[in-house]
Design a protein around this motif. Structure first.
Motif, PDB file in Angstrom:
ATOM      1  N   LYS A 124       0.818  -1.206   0.000  1.00 37.63           N
ATOM      2  CA  LYS A 124       0.000   0.000   0.000  1.00 37.63           C
ATOM      3  C   LYS A 124       0.858   1.264   0.000  1.00 37.63           C
ATOM      4  O   LYS A 124       0.432   2.288  -0.480  1.00 37.63           O
ATOM      5  CB  LYS A 124      -0.921   0.012   1.231  1.00 37.63           C
ATOM      6  N   ASN A 125       2.024   1.201   0.576  1.00 43.77           N
ATOM      7  CA  ASN A 125       2.870   2.373   0.689  1.00 43.77           C
ATOM      8  C   ASN A 125       3.884   2.511  -0.445  1.00 43.77           C
ATOM      9  O   ASN A 125       4.708   3.404  -0.417  1.00 43.77           O
ATOM     10  CB  ASN A 125       3.616   2.383   2.021  1.00 43.77           C
ATOM     11  N   SER A 126       3.854   1.630  -1.409  1.00 42.80           N
ATOM     12  CA  SER A 126       4.817   1.772  -2.495  1.00 42.80           C
ATOM     13  C   SER A 126       4.218   2.696  -3.572  1.00 42.80           C
ATOM     14  O   SER A 126       3.114   2.476  -4.050  1.00 42.80           O
ATOM     15  CB  SER A 126       5.188   0.414  -3.089  1.00 42.80           C
ATOM     16  N   PHE A 127       4.937   3.752  -3.855  1.00 40.36           N
ATOM     17  CA  PHE A 127       4.499   4.744  -4.820  1.00 40.36           C
ATOM     18  C   PHE A 127       5.489   4.787  -5.963  1.00 40.36           C
ATOM     19  O   PHE A 127       6.675   4.537  -5.788  1.00 40.36           O
ATOM     20  CB  PHE A 127       4.445   6.144  -4.177  1.00 40.36           C
ATOM     21  N   LYS A 128       4.980   5.127  -7.102  1.00 39.94           N
ATOM     22  CA  LYS A 128       5.856   5.319  -8.250  1.00 39.94           C
ATOM     23  C   LYS A 128       6.232   6.788  -8.281  1.00 39.94           C
ATOM     24  O   LYS A 128       5.397   7.652  -8.542  1.00 39.94           O
ATOM     25  CB  LYS A 128       5.124   4.925  -9.534  1.00 39.94           C
ATOM     26  N   LEU A 129       7.480   7.058  -7.984  1.00 39.18           N
ATOM     27  CA  LEU A 129       7.966   8.429  -7.943  1.00 39.18           C
ATOM     28  C   LEU A 129       8.590   8.794  -9.283  1.00 39.18           C
ATOM     29  O   LEU A 129       9.156   7.945  -9.978  1.00 39.18           O
ATOM     30  CB  LEU A 129       8.999   8.594  -6.829  1.00 39.18           C
ATOM     31  N   PRO A 130       8.481  10.068  -9.660  1.00 39.30           N
ATOM     32  CA  PRO A 130       9.113  10.479 -10.929  1.00 39.30           C
ATOM     33  C   PRO A 130      10.633  10.447 -10.786  1.00 39.30           C
ATOM     34  O   PRO A 130      11.177  10.629  -9.701  1.00 39.30           O
ATOM     35  CB  PRO A 130       8.616  11.916 -11.133  1.00 39.30           C
ATOM     36  N   LYS A 131      11.273  10.198 -11.903  1.00 38.78           N
ATOM     37  CA  LYS A 131      12.732  10.198 -11.902  1.00 38.78           C
ATOM     38  C   LYS A 131      13.227  11.632 -11.859  1.00 38.78           C
ATOM     39  O   LYS A 131      12.688  12.509 -12.526  1.00 38.78           O
ATOM     40  CB  LYS A 131      13.281   9.512 -13.147  1.00 38.78           C
ATOM     41  N   LEU A 132      14.212  11.840 -11.068  1.00 39.23           N
ATOM     42  CA  LEU A 132      14.816  13.162 -10.965  1.00 39.23           C
ATOM     43  C   LEU A 132      16.143  13.162 -11.697  1.00 39.23           C
ATOM     44  O   LEU A 132      16.924  12.225 -11.587  1.00 39.23           O
ATOM     45  CB  LEU A 132      15.069  13.529  -9.488  1.00 39.23           C
ATOM     46  N   GLU A 133      16.316  14.187 -12.421  1.00 38.79           N
ATOM     47  CA  GLU A 133      17.613  14.361 -13.077  1.00 38.79           C
ATOM     48  C   GLU A 133      18.371  15.440 -12.349  1.00 38.79           C
ATOM     49  O   GLU A 133      17.905  16.569 -12.224  1.00 38.79           O
ATOM     50  CB  GLU A 133      17.421  14.768 -14.548  1.00 38.79           C
ATOM     51  N   LEU A 134      19.486  15.098 -11.841  1.00 40.01           N
ATOM     52  CA  LEU A 134      20.314  16.084 -11.160  1.00 40.01           C
ATOM     53  C   LEU A 134      21.255  16.724 -12.170  1.00 40.01           C
ATOM     54  O   LEU A 134      21.889  16.044 -12.965  1.00 40.01           O
ATOM     55  CB  LEU A 134      21.118  15.409 -10.042  1.00 40.01           C
ATOM     56  N   ARG A 135      21.271  18.016 -12.113  1.00 37.63           N
ATOM     57  CA  ARG A 135      22.199  18.710 -13.002  1.00 37.63           C
ATOM     58  C   ARG A 135      23.592  18.611 -12.429  1.00 37.63           C
ATOM     59  O   ARG A 135      23.778  18.630 -11.216  1.00 37.63           O
ATOM     60  CB  ARG A 135      21.809  20.164 -13.127  1.00 37.63           C
ATOM     61  N   LYS A 136      24.524  18.536 -13.282  1.00 35.31           N
ATOM     62  CA  LYS A 136      25.902  18.477 -12.851  1.00 35.31           C
ATOM     63  C   LYS A 136      26.568  19.822 -13.112  1.00 35.31           C
ATOM     64  O   LYS A 136      26.340  20.459 -14.141  1.00 35.31           O
ATOM     65  CB  LYS A 136      26.644  17.388 -13.628  1.00 35.31           C
ATOM     66  N   PHE A 137      27.353  20.231 -12.189  1.00 31.10           N
ATOM     67  CA  PHE A 137      28.103  21.469 -12.348  1.00 31.10           C
ATOM     68  C   PHE A 137      29.319  21.171 -13.211  1.00 31.10           C
ATOM     69  O   PHE A 137      30.088  20.263 -12.930  1.00 31.10           O
ATOM     70  CB  PHE A 137      28.510  22.008 -10.974  1.00 31.10           C
ATOM     71  N   ASP A 138      29.473  21.976 -14.266  1.00 29.85           N
ATOM     72  CA  ASP A 138      30.570  21.718 -15.195  1.00 29.85           C
ATOM     73  C   ASP A 138      31.903  22.330 -14.773  1.00 29.85           C
ATOM     74  O   ASP A 138      32.917  22.141 -15.412  1.00 29.85           O
ATOM     75  CB  ASP A 138      30.194  22.177 -16.611  1.00 29.85           C
ATOM     76  N   GLY A 139      31.885  23.061 -13.661  1.00 26.05           N
ATOM     77  CA  GLY A 139      33.122  23.628 -13.149  1.00 26.05           C
ATOM     78  C   GLY A 139      33.411  25.049 -13.610  1.00 26.05           C
ATOM     79  O   GLY A 139      34.374  25.659 -13.162  1.00 26.05           O
ATOM     80  N   ASP A 140      32.565  25.613 -14.489  1.00 28.31           N
ATOM     81  CA  ASP A 140      32.772  26.989 -14.961  1.00 28.31           C
ATOM     82  C   ASP A 140      32.238  27.929 -13.895  1.00 28.31           C
ATOM     83  O   ASP A 140      31.058  27.946 -13.593  1.00 28.31           O
ATOM     84  CB  ASP A 140      32.055  27.188 -16.294  1.00 28.31           C
ATOM     85  N   ILE A 141      33.108  28.763 -13.337  1.00 27.40           N
ATOM     86  CA  ILE A 141      32.751  29.665 -12.252  1.00 27.40           C
ATOM     87  C   ILE A 141      31.756  30.731 -12.686  1.00 27.40           C
ATOM     88  O   ILE A 141      31.001  31.232 -11.864  1.00 27.40           O
ATOM     89  CB  ILE A 141      34.027  30.299 -11.654  1.00 27.40           C
ATOM     90  N   LYS A 142      31.746  31.045 -13.976  1.00 32.81           N
ATOM     91  CA  LYS A 142      30.832  32.084 -14.469  1.00 32.81           C
ATOM     92  C   LYS A 142      29.366  31.625 -14.363  1.00 32.81           C
ATOM     93  O   LYS A 142      28.491  32.458 -14.217  1.00 32.81           O
ATOM     94  CB  LYS A 142      31.156  32.426 -15.921  1.00 32.81           C
ATOM     95  N   VAL A 143      29.085  30.345 -14.422  1.00 35.44           N
ATOM     96  CA  VAL A 143      27.703  29.858 -14.368  1.00 35.44           C
ATOM     97  C   VAL A 143      27.334  29.312 -12.981  1.00 35.44           C
ATOM     98  O   VAL A 143      26.234  28.804 -12.787  1.00 35.44           O
ATOM     99  CB  VAL A 143      27.460  28.770 -15.439  1.00 35.44           C
ATOM    100  N   TRP A 144      28.255  29.441 -12.014  1.00 38.31           N
ATOM    101  CA  TRP A 144      27.997  28.896 -10.674  1.00 38.31           C
ATOM    102  C   TRP A 144      26.762  29.503 -10.018  1.00 38.31           C
ATOM    103  O   TRP A 144      25.931  28.781  -9.512  1.00 38.31           O
ATOM    104  CB  TRP A 144      29.234  29.098  -9.787  1.00 38.31           C
ATOM    105  N   LEU A 145      26.614  30.803 -10.056  1.00 36.45           N
ATOM    106  CA  LEU A 145      25.458  31.418  -9.401  1.00 36.45           C
ATOM    107  C   LEU A 145      24.148  30.975 -10.050  1.00 36.45           C
ATOM    108  O   LEU A 145      23.159  30.734  -9.353  1.00 36.45           O
ATOM    109  CB  LEU A 145      25.580  32.938  -9.425  1.00 36.45           C
ATOM    110  N   TYR A 146      24.131  30.893 -11.355  1.00 32.60           N
ATOM    111  CA  TYR A 146      22.933  30.425 -12.042  1.00 32.60           C
ATOM    112  C   TYR A 146      22.643  28.968 -11.646  1.00 32.60           C
ATOM    113  O   TYR A 146      21.499  28.613 -11.342  1.00 32.60           O
ATOM    114  CB  TYR A 146      23.101  30.558 -13.564  1.00 32.60           C
ATOM    115  N   PHE A 147      23.675  28.128 -11.660  1.00 38.13           N
ATOM    116  CA  PHE A 147      23.520  26.711 -11.291  1.00 38.13           C
ATOM    117  C   PHE A 147      22.981  26.593  -9.865  1.00 38.13           C
ATOM    118  O   PHE A 147      22.044  25.857  -9.606  1.00 38.13           O
ATOM    119  CB  PHE A 147      24.868  25.980 -11.411  1.00 38.13           C
TER     120      PHE A 147
END
Length: 156
Positions: A124-147
């Motif tokens: 009864k307690n087993s639910f089908k949860l949506p898959k989550l995609e985690l974004r990966k940080f590419d290491g560029d400091i210019k996009v860190w705040l946006y990420f």
């Protein structure tokens, strides 16, 4: 007097048979994992021999002269005490084993019931949860705040 001699001869054989049955019951009592059915059967055989011997003892006591009565009565009492002790030990084992086995059976039944309840609750307690995609940080400091800002939006 011939009758009392025949009874005494019969008593001798009955005492030997009782001692043999007594030894068999005591052997079973000494076992750690005694078979309850076998112990009950041997106890019934033992009781049959006791009944026959008690009947013979009472017949002998009726026919004995007064002077021999006390000595014979002591012997009869010793046999009866031994019988009571052995029968008590056997009954305790039989009743104890039955109680243990009934507790074990009820424990097994409760365990099975609990497992089935757990399975139902899990189903009864087993639910089908949506898959989550985690974004990966590419290491560029210019996009860190946006990420970081996007990551905070998705977790709230």
């Amino acid at each position: 007097m011939a009758n009392i001699e025949a009874l005494k001869k019969s008593r001798k054989n009955e005492r030997a048979a009782l001692t043999k049955a007594c030894n068999r019951v005591e052997e079973l009592i000494a076992l750690e994992d005694v078979d309850i059915c076998e112990l009950e059967a041997e106890l019934n055989v033992f009781k049959g021999k006791v009944d026959r011997l008690e009947n013979t003892h009472s017949n002998i006591l009726e026919l004995l002269p007064e002077k021999d009565y006390d000595a014979e009565f002591e012997i009869v009492e010793d046999f009866q005490d031994k019988v009571i002790r052995i029968e008590t030990k056997a009954r305790r084992i039989i009743n104890g084993q039955q109680n243990v086995s009934s507790v074990l059976n009820s424990t097994i039944d409760v365990s099975v019931a609990m497992n089935s309840v757990r399975n139902v609750v899990i189903d009864k307690n087993s639910f089908k949860l949506p898959k989550l995609e985690l974004r990966k940080f590419d290491g560029d400091i210019k996009v860190w705040l946006y990420f970081w800002s996007q990551l905070e939006k998705n977790t709230c």
